[in-house]
Design an enzyme around this catalytic site. Sequence first.
Site, PDB file in Angstrom:
ATOM      1  N   SER A   1       0.845  -1.194   0.000  1.00  0.00           N
ATOM      2  CA  SER A   1       0.000   0.000   0.000  1.00  0.00           C
ATOM      3  C   SER A   1       0.880   1.245   0.000  1.00  0.00           C
ATOM      4  O   SER A   1       2.021   1.210   0.478  1.00  0.00           O
ATOM      5  CB  SER A   1      -0.873   0.027   1.262  1.00  0.00           C
ATOM      6  OG  SER A   1      -1.524   1.281   1.383  1.00  0.00           O
TER       7      SER A   1
ATOM      8  N   TYR B   1      -1.347  -0.277  10.175  1.00  0.00           N
ATOM      9  CA  TYR B   1      -1.432  -0.667   8.757  1.00  0.00           C
ATOM     10  C   TYR B   1      -0.149  -0.278   8.012  1.00  0.00           C
ATOM     11  O   TYR B   1       0.388  -1.060   7.226  1.00  0.00           O
ATOM     12  CB  TYR B   1      -2.656   0.035   8.163  1.00  0.00           C
ATOM     13  CG  TYR B   1      -3.040  -0.319   6.761  1.00  0.00           C
ATOM     14  CD1 TYR B   1      -3.866  -1.421   6.491  1.00  0.00           C
ATOM     15  CD2 TYR B   1      -2.630   0.467   5.686  1.00  0.00           C
ATOM     16  CE1 TYR B   1      -4.254  -1.717   5.193  1.00  0.00           C
ATOM     17  CE2 TYR B   1      -3.018   0.180   4.392  1.00  0.00           C
ATOM     18  CZ  TYR B   1      -3.828  -0.913   4.147  1.00  0.00           C
ATOM     19  OH  TYR B   1      -4.222  -1.201   2.859  1.00  0.00           O
TER      20      TYR B   1
HETATM   21  P1  NAP Z   1     -11.770  -5.513   0.864  1.00  0.00           P
HETATM   22  O1  NAP Z   1     -12.661  -5.072  -0.247  1.00  0.00           O
HETATM   23  O2  NAP Z   1     -12.083  -5.124   2.254  1.00  0.00           O
HETATM   24  O3  NAP Z   1     -11.598  -7.104   0.766  1.00  0.00           O
HETATM   25  C1  NAP Z   1     -10.794  -7.761   1.692  1.00  0.00           C
HETATM   26  C2  NAP Z   1     -10.647  -9.201   1.287  1.00  0.00           C
HETATM   27  O4  NAP Z   1      -9.731  -9.833   2.205  1.00  0.00           O
HETATM   28  C3  NAP Z   1     -11.939  -9.998   1.370  1.00  0.00           C
HETATM   29  O5  NAP Z   1     -11.935 -10.934   0.324  1.00  0.00           O
HETATM   30  C4  NAP Z   1     -11.841 -10.682   2.731  1.00  0.00           C
HETATM   31  O6  NAP Z   1     -12.572 -11.924   2.809  1.00  0.00           O
HETATM   32  C5  NAP Z   1     -10.358 -10.967   2.783  1.00  0.00           C
HETATM   33  N1  NAP Z   1      -9.838 -11.176   4.141  1.00  0.00           N
HETATM   34  C6  NAP Z   1      -9.832 -10.301   5.177  1.00  0.00           C
HETATM   35  N2  NAP Z   1      -9.259 -10.862   6.260  1.00  0.00           N
HETATM   36  C7  NAP Z   1      -8.913 -12.126   5.899  1.00  0.00           C
HETATM   37  C8  NAP Z   1      -8.314 -13.215   6.577  1.00  0.00           C
HETATM   38  N3  NAP Z   1      -7.936 -13.121   7.874  1.00  0.00           N
HETATM   39  N4  NAP Z   1      -8.107 -14.379   5.904  1.00  0.00           N
HETATM   40  C9  NAP Z   1      -8.488 -14.500   4.608  1.00  0.00           C
HETATM   41  N5  NAP Z   1      -9.077 -13.505   3.909  1.00  0.00           N
HETATM   42  C10 NAP Z   1      -9.287 -12.329   4.548  1.00  0.00           C
HETATM   43  O7  NAP Z   1     -10.278  -4.964   0.612  1.00  0.00           O
HETATM   44  P2  NAP Z   1      -9.568  -4.432  -0.721  1.00  0.00           P
HETATM   45  O8  NAP Z   1      -9.733  -2.968  -0.767  1.00  0.00           O
HETATM   46  O9  NAP Z   1      -9.924  -5.265  -1.885  1.00  0.00           O
HETATM   47  O10 NAP Z   1      -8.046  -4.684  -0.295  1.00  0.00           O
HETATM   48  C11 NAP Z   1      -7.308  -5.802  -0.745  1.00  0.00           C
HETATM   49  C12 NAP Z   1      -5.849  -5.591  -0.399  1.00  0.00           C
HETATM   50  O11 NAP Z   1      -5.377  -4.387  -1.008  1.00  0.00           O
HETATM   51  C13 NAP Z   1      -5.583  -5.442   1.096  1.00  0.00           C
HETATM   52  O12 NAP Z   1      -4.357  -6.060   1.430  1.00  0.00           O
HETATM   53  C14 NAP Z   1      -5.476  -3.941   1.274  1.00  0.00           C
HETATM   54  O13 NAP Z   1      -4.708  -3.622   2.407  1.00  0.00           O
HETATM   55  C15 NAP Z   1      -4.805  -3.556  -0.026  1.00  0.00           C
HETATM   56  N6  NAP Z   1      -4.990  -2.159  -0.386  1.00  0.00           N
HETATM   57  C16 NAP Z   1      -6.229  -1.661  -0.637  1.00  0.00           C
HETATM   58  C17 NAP Z   1      -6.355  -0.329  -0.986  1.00  0.00           C
HETATM   59  C18 NAP Z   1      -7.680   0.302  -1.291  1.00  0.00           C
HETATM   60  O14 NAP Z   1      -7.731   1.537  -1.475  1.00  0.00           O
HETATM   61  N7  NAP Z   1      -8.763  -0.441  -1.385  1.00  0.00           N
HETATM   62  C19 NAP Z   1      -5.227   0.496  -1.065  1.00  0.00           C
HETATM   63  C20 NAP Z   1      -3.986  -0.062  -0.796  1.00  0.00           C
HETATM   64  C21 NAP Z   1      -3.870  -1.387  -0.471  1.00  0.00           C
HETATM   65  P3  NAP Z   1     -14.137 -11.997   3.278  1.00  0.00           P
HETATM   66  O15 NAP Z   1     -14.929 -11.491   2.085  1.00  0.00           O
HETATM   67  O16 NAP Z   1     -14.361 -13.418   3.568  1.00  0.00           O
HETATM   68  O17 NAP Z   1     -14.267 -11.080   4.445  1.00  0.00           O
END
Ligand code: NAP
Length: 242
Positions: free
Chosen positions: A140, A153
């Site tokens: 990130s 984070y």
């Molecule tokens: P999201 O929409 O909240 O989705 C999170 C995903 O992770 C879901 O599929 C969830 O599964 C799964 N998850 C959470 N805890 C878990 C665990 N303990 N074991 C297995 N699966 C787990 O998040 P996102 O925005 O797509 O983010 C994905 C990645 O990108 C993350 O690492 C986040 O830090 C990174 N990121 C995101 C952004 C952003 O702006 N969105 C920016 C930078 C980095 P369930 O559906 O079963 O809950």
Amino acid sequence: MKYALVTGASRGIGRAVALRLASDGVPVIINYVSNQAAAEATQAEIIAAGGVAELLRFDVSKPQEIEDALERWEEGHADDYIGILVNNAGIRQDNIMVFMLNEQWHNVLDTTLNGFFYITRRLLKGMMTRRDGRIINMASLSGIKGMPGQVNYSAAKGAVIAATKALAQEVAPRKVTVNAVAPGFIESDMTADLPVAELKKMVPLKRFGRPEEVAALVSFLASDAAAYITGETISINGGLYS
Ligand code: NAP
């Protein structure tokens, strides 16, 4: 067959990565922790488009769950292996440092950093033996720049970036590459509660990124064309910080 395991692929960026890799012709394992309906919907979408997708539930922060799930998968796939690992699962539990609870600190590090460690260690041996592997870690902007209100984070993502660099050097002789992707603000459930209109103004491209745009970068890093890239962290943030 060579499979890709995408952690946290039920929703958001992981879902888009699973769809994209499947459309590239890679059979995909969709991991999730609790949202089975969303994971099934991702699987159905891939299968409807002619791809191969399987579900594998486990909590990335629980090494025994990972072991049990992967053992089960391997028993049913004697001729297959996992050659692409996308460590994408992650959570946010923001708070300013003075008020941060122990559990907010530990939950975020357990999922992002320890999750990366447990799964990657488990799958690394197979990749090294086959001399074929791609590991892509979802970092990130917070892990590069640091974000106030996200000391937990930022620490977890920064550690993943450092681990990416160290591991890349360890396993390069075995033709396994390790890279990180560092998104800025991307439309997903994780960013749904943020003040989007305000934050967009800070982004030079004046919008949030789309999960599909992150998935395209992951697809490239997972491909043969990226065989000479390792130990890198590639930003995808609309020009927010570089
Ligand atoms: P999201 O929409 O909240 O989705 C999170 C995903 O992770 C879901 O599929 C969830 O599964 C799964 N998850 C959470 N805890 C878990 C665990 N303990 N074991 C297995 N699966 C787990 O998040 P996102 O925005 O797509 O983010 C994905 C990645 O990108 C993350 O690492 C986040 O830090 C990174 N990121 C995101 C952004 C952003 O702006 N969105 C920016 C930078 C980095 P369930 O559906 O079963 O809950």
